[in-house]
Design a protein around this motif. Structure first.
Motif, short mmCIF file in Angstrom:
data_model
loop_
_atom_site.label_atom_id
_atom_site.label_comp_id
_atom_site.label_asym_id
_atom_site.label_seq_id
_atom_site.Cartn_x
_atom_site.Cartn_y
_atom_site.Cartn_z
N GLY A 32 55.97 50.06 37.14
CA GLY A 32 55.72 49.50 35.81
C GLY A 32 54.52 48.57 35.79
N MET A 33 54.32 47.82 36.87
CA MET A 33 53.15 46.95 36.96
C MET A 33 51.87 47.78 36.96
N ARG A 34 51.86 48.83 37.74
CA ARG A 34 50.68 49.71 37.78
C ARG A 34 50.42 50.31 36.39
N TYR A 35 51.47 50.73 35.75
CA TYR A 35 51.38 51.32 34.41
C TYR A 35 50.82 50.32 33.41
N ALA A 36 51.28 49.08 33.50
CA ALA A 36 50.89 48.06 32.52
C ALA A 36 49.43 47.65 32.67
N VAL A 37 48.91 47.65 33.89
CA VAL A 37 47.52 47.21 34.10
C VAL A 37 46.53 48.36 34.02
N ALA A 38 47.02 49.58 33.85
CA ALA A 38 46.11 50.74 33.78
C ALA A 38 45.45 50.81 32.41
N GLY A 39 44.20 51.23 32.39
CA GLY A 39 43.50 51.44 31.13
C GLY A 39 43.08 50.14 30.47
N GLY A 40 42.67 50.27 29.22
CA GLY A 40 42.20 49.11 28.48
C GLY A 40 40.73 48.83 28.76
N GLU A 59 30.46 39.00 44.19
CA GLU A 59 31.49 39.82 43.55
C GLU A 59 32.80 39.80 44.34
N ALA A 60 32.69 39.71 45.66
CA ALA A 60 33.89 39.70 46.49
C ALA A 60 34.80 38.52 46.16
N GLN A 61 34.23 37.43 45.65
CA GLN A 61 35.05 36.31 45.19
C GLN A 61 35.47 36.49 43.73
N ALA A 62 34.54 36.90 42.89
CA ALA A 62 34.81 36.99 41.46
C ALA A 62 35.88 38.02 41.12
N ILE A 63 36.02 39.05 41.95
CA ILE A 63 36.98 40.11 41.64
C ILE A 63 38.41 39.58 41.62
N TRP A 64 38.69 38.51 42.35
CA TRP A 64 40.05 37.97 42.39
C TRP A 64 40.47 37.35 41.06
N PRO A 65 39.72 36.41 40.49
CA PRO A 65 40.11 35.91 39.17
C PRO A 65 39.96 36.96 38.07
N ALA A 66 39.03 37.91 38.23
CA ALA A 66 38.88 38.97 37.24
C ALA A 66 40.14 39.83 37.19
N ALA A 67 40.66 40.20 38.35
CA ALA A 67 41.90 40.97 38.40
C ALA A 67 43.08 40.10 37.96
N ALA A 68 43.04 38.82 38.30
CA ALA A 68 44.13 37.91 37.94
C ALA A 68 44.30 37.82 36.43
N ILE A 69 43.19 37.68 35.70
CA ILE A 69 43.31 37.52 34.25
C ILE A 69 43.77 38.82 33.60
N GLU A 70 43.43 39.95 34.19
CA GLU A 70 43.94 41.21 33.65
C GLU A 70 45.43 41.35 33.89
N ALA A 71 45.92 40.84 35.02
CA ALA A 71 47.36 40.84 35.28
C ALA A 71 48.09 39.93 34.30
N ILE A 72 47.54 38.75 34.06
CA ILE A 72 48.14 37.81 33.12
C ILE A 72 48.13 38.41 31.70
N HIS A 73 47.02 38.99 31.31
CA HIS A 73 46.92 39.60 29.99
C HIS A 73 47.93 40.74 29.85
N ALA A 74 48.05 41.57 30.88
CA ALA A 74 49.00 42.69 30.84
C ALA A 74 50.44 42.17 30.73
N TYR A 75 50.75 41.11 31.46
CA TYR A 75 52.10 40.52 31.35
C TYR A 75 52.38 40.11 29.91
N SER A 76 51.39 39.48 29.26
CA SER A 76 51.60 39.01 27.90
C SER A 76 51.85 40.18 26.94
N LEU A 77 51.17 41.29 27.17
CA LEU A 77 51.36 42.46 26.31
C LEU A 77 52.73 43.09 26.53
#
Length: 289
Positions: A32-40, A59-77
């Motif tokens: 379900g986590m994979r499903y929720a963060v897919a697309g968009g 980029e190797a550092q920036a990718i962590w907060p970039a992925a983090a905010i997408e996880a948080i956004h997906a949780y909210s949805l």
């Protein structure tokens, strides 16, 4: 070009999320986590990456907060779509998590995505300095919690049973939390990683977040469900006050355009290096999804 950068960053963020989640057991909640963060569009993640590029953060550092905010956004949805909230059947043109699985799985998926977001900004690979990681986590907590996104959602729920429709000032406050807070955090994250001045990106994203919500309100009136990927017209059906109901379609468009202009003006300290962020602001009010 903005669309190329958005597409490239979206793919990179998706790969990173998949790398993080592939170490977990094959359970419905992980699926379900994979499903929720897919697309968009992954606009929030893009803002993190572009803000980092402005400050020469790897980029190797920036990718962590970039992925983090997408996880948080997906949780909210996922939680927003639940029957106890907006009760939506579609998200990004697909069944919502609680429809594909069940309510309990959807609650756990959202919970797990929220904690994953904080796990990623606190990972040592995000930044070698613990105080920088702590700053990212603290600011993310404020943006996503009781003073930010959750506050906005709570105000939205309360408005449904209020004696009178919200005023323009009240809707602006509500959406600054519900939609704007995570957009502001996303734009600031690169400057936080670089320990640089936040203000230009804060001002940019504050205007951008409000323009984004106005565009959403316009799509709810004019959008096509098949294109938007979710139900439209629900705000009017519920009698909710929106930027469109208060300003009218033409007034809402004018206000969104004014906000985009303000957002672009805020980027002047960066000169031509901020062109992609300028283009992102234009995209926000011209999108059809």
């Amino acid at each position: 070009m903005f669309t190329d950068a958005l597409r490239r960053d979206a793919a990179r963020i998706g790969e990173h999320l998949e790398d993080v989640l592939k170490t977990n057991p094959d359970l419905p909640v992980i699926e379900g986590m994979r499903y929720a963060v897919a697309g968009g569009k992954r606009l929030r993640g893009f803002l993190v990456m572009e803000g980092a590029r402005l400050h020469d953060v790897p980029e190797a550092q920036a990718i962590w907060p970039a992925a983090a905010i997408e996880a948080i956004h997906a949780y909210s949805l996922v939680h927003d779509d639940l029957p106890c909230m907006d009760d939506d059947d579609l998200r990004r043109g697909l069944p919502t998590v609680h429809r594909k699985w069940d309510d309990g799985t959807a609650v756990l998926v959202g919970d797990a995505l929220q904690t994953l977001g904080f796990e990623m900004v606190l990972d040592p690979a995000c930044h070698p300095m613990a105080e920088v990681r702590a700053d990212l986590a603290l600011s993310l907590g404020r943006a996503s919690g009781r003073a930010g996104m959750v506050l906005g959602q709570a105000l939205d729920i309360a408005a449904e049973t209020a004696d009178a429709p919200l005023t323009l000032e009240q809707i602006t406050e509500l959406q600054a939390g519900k939609t704007g807070a995570l957009i502001v955090w996303s734009a600031e994250a690169g400057a936080r990683l670089a320990q640089a001045d936040l203000q230009p990106l804060t001002d940019y994203a504050t205007a951008l977040g409000l323009a984004f919500q106005i565009a959403d309100d316009i799509l709810d009136v004019e959008g096509d469900e098949a294109t938007v990927g979710k139900a439209v017209g629900k705000d009017a059906d519920r009698g909710k006050a929106t930027f469109v109901s208060l300003l009218g379609l033409d007034g809402a468009r004018r206000r969104a355009a004014e906000l985009v202009e303000a957002a672009c003006d805020a980027l002047s300290p960066y000169g031509d290096r901020a062109q992609t962020l300028n283009d992102a602001a234009q995209f926000v009010i011209s999108r059809d999804t």
